[in-house]
Design a protein around this motif. Structure first.
Motif, PDB file in Angstrom:
ATOM      1  N   SER A 123       0.859  -1.199   0.000  1.00 25.52           N
ATOM      2  CA  SER A 123       0.000   0.000   0.000  1.00 25.52           C
ATOM      3  C   SER A 123       0.891   1.243   0.000  1.00 25.52           C
ATOM      4  CB  SER A 123      -0.926  -0.003   1.220  1.00 25.52           C
ATOM      5  OG  SER A 123      -1.679  -1.189   1.284  1.00 25.52           O
ATOM      6  N   PRO A 124       1.436   1.623  -1.160  1.00 27.05           N
ATOM      7  CA  PRO A 124       2.419   2.714  -1.228  1.00 27.05           C
ATOM      8  C   PRO A 124       1.908   4.056  -0.709  1.00 27.05           C
ATOM      9  CG  PRO A 124       2.350   1.475  -3.287  1.00 27.05           C
ATOM     10  CD  PRO A 124       1.181   1.018  -2.473  1.00 27.05           C
ATOM     11  N   ASP A 125       0.600   4.284  -0.745  1.00 27.34           N
ATOM     12  CA  ASP A 125       0.054   5.574  -0.329  1.00 27.34           C
ATOM     13  C   ASP A 125      -0.294   5.626   1.154  1.00 27.34           C
ATOM     14  OD1 ASP A 125       0.230   6.520  -2.949  1.00 27.34           O
ATOM     15  OD2 ASP A 125      -1.740   5.719  -3.469  1.00 27.34           O
ATOM     16  N   SER A 126      -0.028   4.557   1.865  1.00 25.93           N
ATOM     17  CA  SER A 126      -0.355   4.541   3.294  1.00 25.93           C
ATOM     18  C   SER A 126       0.557   5.517   4.043  1.00 25.93           C
ATOM     19  CB  SER A 126      -0.198   3.135   3.867  1.00 25.93           C
ATOM     20  OG  SER A 126       1.131   2.672   3.690  1.00 25.93           O
ATOM     21  N   PRO A 127       0.043   6.171   5.097  1.00 26.29           N
ATOM     22  CA  PRO A 127       0.855   7.142   5.834  1.00 26.29           C
ATOM     23  C   PRO A 127       1.909   6.469   6.697  1.00 26.29           C
ATOM     24  CG  PRO A 127      -1.261   6.842   6.915  1.00 26.29           C
ATOM     25  CD  PRO A 127      -1.333   6.055   5.630  1.00 26.29           C
ATOM     26  N   ALA A 128       2.901   7.256   7.080  1.00 23.29           N
ATOM     27  CA  ALA A 128       3.931   6.741   7.991  1.00 23.29           C
ATOM     28  C   ALA A 128       3.284   6.374   9.325  1.00 23.29           C
ATOM     29  CB  ALA A 128       5.019   7.791   8.197  1.00 23.29           C
ATOM     30  N   THR A 129       3.833   5.354   9.960  1.00 19.32           N
ATOM     31  CA  THR A 129       3.269   4.902  11.228  1.00 19.32           C
ATOM     32  C   THR A 129       4.390   4.501  12.175  1.00 19.32           C
ATOM     33  OG1 THR A 129       1.654   3.391  12.218  1.00 19.32           O
ATOM     34  CG2 THR A 129       3.060   2.482  10.504  1.00 19.32           C
ATOM     35  N   SER A 130       4.033   4.188  13.404  1.00 18.75           N
ATOM     36  CA  SER A 130       5.027   3.773  14.404  1.00 18.75           C
ATOM     37  C   SER A 130       4.450   2.648  15.246  1.00 18.75           C
ATOM     38  CB  SER A 130       5.422   4.946  15.303  1.00 18.75           C
ATOM     39  OG  SER A 130       4.278   5.493  15.942  1.00 18.75           O
ATOM     40  N   VAL A 131       5.344   1.776  15.732  1.00 19.59           N
ATOM     41  CA  VAL A 131       4.970   0.686  16.633  1.00 19.59           C
ATOM     42  C   VAL A 131       5.944   0.710  17.813  1.00 19.59           C
ATOM     43  CG1 VAL A 131       4.735  -1.803  16.929  1.00 19.59           C
ATOM     44  CG2 VAL A 131       4.027  -0.735  14.779  1.00 19.59           C
ATOM     45  N   ILE A 132       5.410   0.814  19.016  1.00 22.72           N
ATOM     46  CA  ILE A 132       6.234   0.892  20.222  1.00 22.72           C
ATOM     47  C   ILE A 132       6.096  -0.404  21.014  1.00 22.72           C
ATOM     48  CG2 ILE A 132       6.769   2.206  22.299  1.00 22.72           C
ATOM     49  CD1 ILE A 132       7.139   3.754  19.678  1.00 22.72           C
ATOM     50  N   HIS A 133       7.207  -1.060  21.298  1.00 26.12           N
ATOM     51  CA  HIS A 133       7.217  -2.304  22.059  1.00 26.12           C
ATOM     52  C   HIS A 133       7.464  -2.022  23.541  1.00 26.12           C
ATOM     53  CE1 HIS A 133       7.435  -5.437  18.756  1.00 26.12           C
ATOM     54  NE2 HIS A 133       7.469  -4.292  18.097  1.00 26.12           N
ATOM     55  N   GLU A 134       7.067  -2.980  24.371  1.00 23.81           N
ATOM     56  CA  GLU A 134       7.193  -2.814  25.822  1.00 23.81           C
ATOM     57  C   GLU A 134       8.415  -3.547  26.358  1.00 23.81           C
ATOM     58  OE1 GLU A 134       5.340  -0.842  27.663  1.00 23.81           O
ATOM     59  OE2 GLU A 134       4.244  -0.258  25.853  1.00 23.81           O
ATOM     60  N   PRO A 135       9.127  -2.961  27.315  1.00 19.22           N
ATOM     61  CA  PRO A 135      10.286  -3.608  27.934  1.00 19.22           C
ATOM     62  C   PRO A 135       9.851  -4.537  29.064  1.00 19.22           C
ATOM     63  CG  PRO A 135       9.991  -1.455  28.877  1.00 19.22           C
ATOM     64  CD  PRO A 135       8.887  -1.605  27.868  1.00 19.22           C
ATOM     65  N   ALA A 136      10.802  -5.341  29.531  1.00 20.49           N
ATOM     66  CA  ALA A 136      10.548  -6.230  30.679  1.00 20.49           C
ATOM     67  C   ALA A 136      11.847  -6.397  31.452  1.00 20.49           C
ATOM     68  CB  ALA A 136      10.034  -7.587  30.211  1.00 20.49           C
ATOM     69  N   LEU A 137      11.756  -6.474  32.768  1.00 20.29           N
ATOM     70  CA  LEU A 137      12.946  -6.690  33.592  1.00 20.29           C
ATOM     71  C   LEU A 137      13.295  -8.167  33.642  1.00 20.29           C
ATOM     72  CD1 LEU A 137      14.943  -5.178  35.525  1.00 20.29           C
ATOM     73  CD2 LEU A 137      13.481  -5.990  37.388  1.00 20.29           C
ATOM     74  N   VAL A 138      14.568  -8.491  33.384  1.00 22.63           N
ATOM     75  CA  VAL A 138      15.067  -9.861  33.459  1.00 22.63           C
ATOM     76  C   VAL A 138      16.052  -9.927  34.636  1.00 22.63           C
ATOM     77  CG1 VAL A 138      16.279 -11.721  32.281  1.00 22.63           C
ATOM     78  CG2 VAL A 138      14.794 -10.178  30.972  1.00 22.63           C
ATOM     79  N   VAL A 139      15.690 -10.625  35.690  1.00 15.83           N
ATOM     80  CA  VAL A 139      16.511 -10.646  36.907  1.00 15.83           C
ATOM     81  C   VAL A 139      17.499 -11.796  36.862  1.00 15.83           C
ATOM     82  CG1 VAL A 139      16.467 -10.820  39.420  1.00 15.83           C
ATOM     83  CG2 VAL A 139      14.634  -9.590  38.224  1.00 15.83           C
ATOM     84  N   ARG A 140      18.781 -11.449  36.982  1.00 16.57           N
ATOM     85  CA  ARG A 140      19.835 -12.464  37.094  1.00 16.57           C
ATOM     86  C   ARG A 140      20.649 -12.184  38.363  1.00 16.57           C
ATOM     87  NH1 ARG A 140      20.085 -11.398  31.328  1.00 16.57           N
ATOM     88  NH2 ARG A 140      19.069 -13.105  30.185  1.00 16.57           N
ATOM     89  N   ASP A 141      21.951 -12.277  38.311  1.00 17.88           N
ATOM     90  CA  ASP A 141      22.757 -12.270  39.546  1.00 17.88           C
ATOM     91  C   ASP A 141      23.384 -10.923  39.898  1.00 17.88           C
ATOM     92  OD1 ASP A 141      22.183 -14.948  39.698  1.00 17.88           O
ATOM     93  OD2 ASP A 141      24.089 -15.601  38.826  1.00 17.88           O
ATOM     94  N   SER A 142      23.375  -9.958  38.984  1.00 16.26           N
ATOM     95  CA  SER A 142      24.128  -8.728  39.238  1.00 16.26           C
ATOM     96  C   SER A 142      23.345  -7.710  40.071  1.00 16.26           C
ATOM     97  CB  SER A 142      24.554  -8.071  37.918  1.00 16.26           C
ATOM     98  OG  SER A 142      23.420  -7.571  37.225  1.00 16.26           O
ATOM     99  N   ALA A 143      22.039  -7.955  40.228  1.00 18.99           N
ATOM    100  CA  ALA A 143      21.225  -7.026  41.033  1.00 18.99           C
ATOM    101  C   ALA A 143      19.916  -7.722  41.441  1.00 18.99           C
ATOM    102  CB  ALA A 143      20.902  -5.771  40.244  1.00 18.99           C
TER     103      ALA A 143
END
Length: 359
Positions: free
Chosen positions: A339-359
Motif C-alpha cells: 500500500s504505497p500511499d499509506s501514511p507513515a506509522t510507528s509501533v512501540i514495544h514494551e520492555p521487561a525486567l530480566v533478573v539475574r545475579d548482578s542485582a
C-alpha cells in the motif's frame, strides 16, 4: 510433486505446492507474495508445503509482472564525513565502522529478526553500510535504480541524514528507533522511559540508596529517554539527584564511565547502565577495585543481549525484544510496498525486567 515430475527433473510448481498444502493455487500465490489477511494456519501449511516440495519462485519472471525486485536493503548507517581527497582515510573509517557494528550484539539480533521474517516469504535482505556521504549516495542510488524495493535502516548517530535523504527521494523505508529529527518515516521503537523505570524500581527494592547511572550518548533519543525515565522514577521515590557519566554504548566507554563515578562517588551502591555492554564494562572495573557485584554494588544493564549472559556475574537487565522489533520493521516495510500511499506509522514495544545475579 508427482513421480513423473521427479524422474523428469521438473521444477516444482505452484500447483504442486497447492496440492501438498491442500489449498488453491491462488492462496499459495498470495502467501508467497506476502499478501496479508491470509489465515496464519494456512500460511504455515503453505510454507511447509514449499519446504517439502522444494518450490522456488522464478524471480525474473515475477519481477517482470510485479515490477518489483523482491529484495530489500538492510542499511546500518552513521553520520561520518569523507572528502574526495581522503579516500584512504575514508576506507579506514569504513573498516572501523564495520568492525564496531559487528562487535555489538545488538546488530546481530536485528539481522536475525529481519532474516527470520523475510526468509519464509522468499526474500533475503542485502546488507549495506552507509557511514559516509558517498556510501549514503550509493544506498539512495541503489534504491532509485530499482535494485531493491525499500530499505530497513538502523542508524547509529542522531545526526544521520540517511532517513531524510531516502524519504525526500520518495523511497519506502522503515527506521529502527525514533528519529532524532522530525522525518516523515515509519519506525519501530521501545518504551525506553518505562524500561529505565523498571531498573530504578528494582535497585530501590534491593535497598540501594546511593545510585548512579551510566547513560548512552545523550544526542541519541534512546540515551535521552533512558536517562529521563530513570531520573523520573528515582525522583518519585525521593531521590532528586542522580550522578551520571555518559558512555557511548561500548564496553570501553562503560569502563571509563565507571572509573569516573567511583572517583567522584566512592560510596555508591547501585548502578544502572544504558546498555549491557556498558554494564559489563562497569562490572569489570568494580571487580578491579575490589567491589563485589551485587553485594557491594548492584548493576543493571539494558537490552538483554548476549553480553548480559556472558557477563560475570550474569546481568540483571531490561529486555528490549530486538528480534521481534526487527521483524516488525520488516512487516511494516512489506505493508508499505503493498500500500504505497499509506501514511507513515510507528509501533512501540514494551520492555521487561530480566533478573539475574548482578542485582
Amino acid at each position: 510433486m508427482t513421480d513423473d515430475q521427479r524422474s523428469a527433473g521438473a521444477a516444482p510448481t505452484l500447483e504442486d505446492v497447492a496440492r501438498a498444502a491442500g489449498v488453491s493455487r491462488a492462496t499459495v500465490s498470495r502467501v508467497i507474495n506476502g499478501v496479508r489477511n491470509v489465515d496464519p494456519g494456512i500460511q504455515e501449511a503453505v510454507r511447509q508445503a514449499v519446504s517439502v516440495t522444494g518450490y522456488a519462485p522464478n524471480r525474473a519472471a515475477r519481477s517482470l509482472v510485479t515490477r518489483r525486485a523482491d529484495s530489500i536493503v538492510l542499511v546500518v548507517s552513521g553520520a561520518g564525513v569523507e572528502t574526495d581527497d581522503e579516500e584512504g582515510a575514508g576506507a579506514a573509517d569504513g573498516s572501523s565502522f564495520t568492525a564496531r557494528v559487528f562487535a555489538d550484539p545488538f546488530f546481530g539480533r536485528v539481522v536475525t529478526g529481519v532474516v527470520n521474517y523475510l526468509r519464509p516469504r522468499g526474500m533475503h535482505p542485502v546488507l549495506m553500510f552507509a557511514e559516509t556521504p558517498r556510501a549514503r549516495d550509493e544506498v539512495v542510488s541503489y534504491l532509485r535504480q530499482g535494485s531493491a524495493d525499500g530499505a530497513l535502516i538502523v542508524s547509529t548517530h542522531a545526526e544521520d541524514p540517511l532517513p531524510g535523504l531516502i524519504t525526500d527521494a520518495g523511497l519506502p523505508a522503515v527506521l529502527y528507533a525514533r528519529p532524532a529529527r522530525p522525518v516523515r518515516i515509519s519506525y519501530v521503537d521501545l518504551a525506553h522511559r518505562e524500561g529505565a523505570g523498571l531498573a530504578a524500581e528494582h535497585l530501590l527494592a534491593r535497598g540501594c540508596r546511593r545510585i548512579a547511572t551510566i547513560t548512552g550518548p545523550l544526542d541519541v533519543p534512546a540515551g535521552q529517554e533512558r536517562l529521563a525515565g530513570f531520573r523520573d522514577t528515582m525522583a518519585r521515590h525521593g531521590h532528586p539527584y542522580i550522578p551520571i557519566a555518559e558512555g557511548q554504548f561500548t564496553q570501553e566507554s562503560g569502563e571509563a564511565a565507571m572509573e569516573r563515578l567511583l572517583t567522584e562517588h566512592p560510596d555508591l551502591d547501585g548502578v544502572f547502565a544504558g546498555n549491557d555492554l556498558m554494564a559489563m564494562g562497569a562490572c569489570h572495573v568494580l571487580r578491579e577495585h575490589g567491589r563485589r557485584v551485587p553485594a557491594d554494588v548492584a548493576v543493571i544493564g539494558f537490552d538483554d543481549s548476549s553480553a548480559a549472559s556472558a557477563c560475570r556475574p550474569p546481568l540483571t537487565t531490561v529486555r528490549q525484544p530486538v528480534e521481534d522489533m526487527a521483524a516488525e520493521m520488516a512487516r511494516m516495510l512489506l505493508d508499505r510496498l503493498t500500500s504505497p500511499d499509506s501514511p507513515a506509522t510507528s509501533v512501540i514495544h514494551e520492555p521487561a525486567l530480566v533478573v539475574r545475579d548482578s542485582a
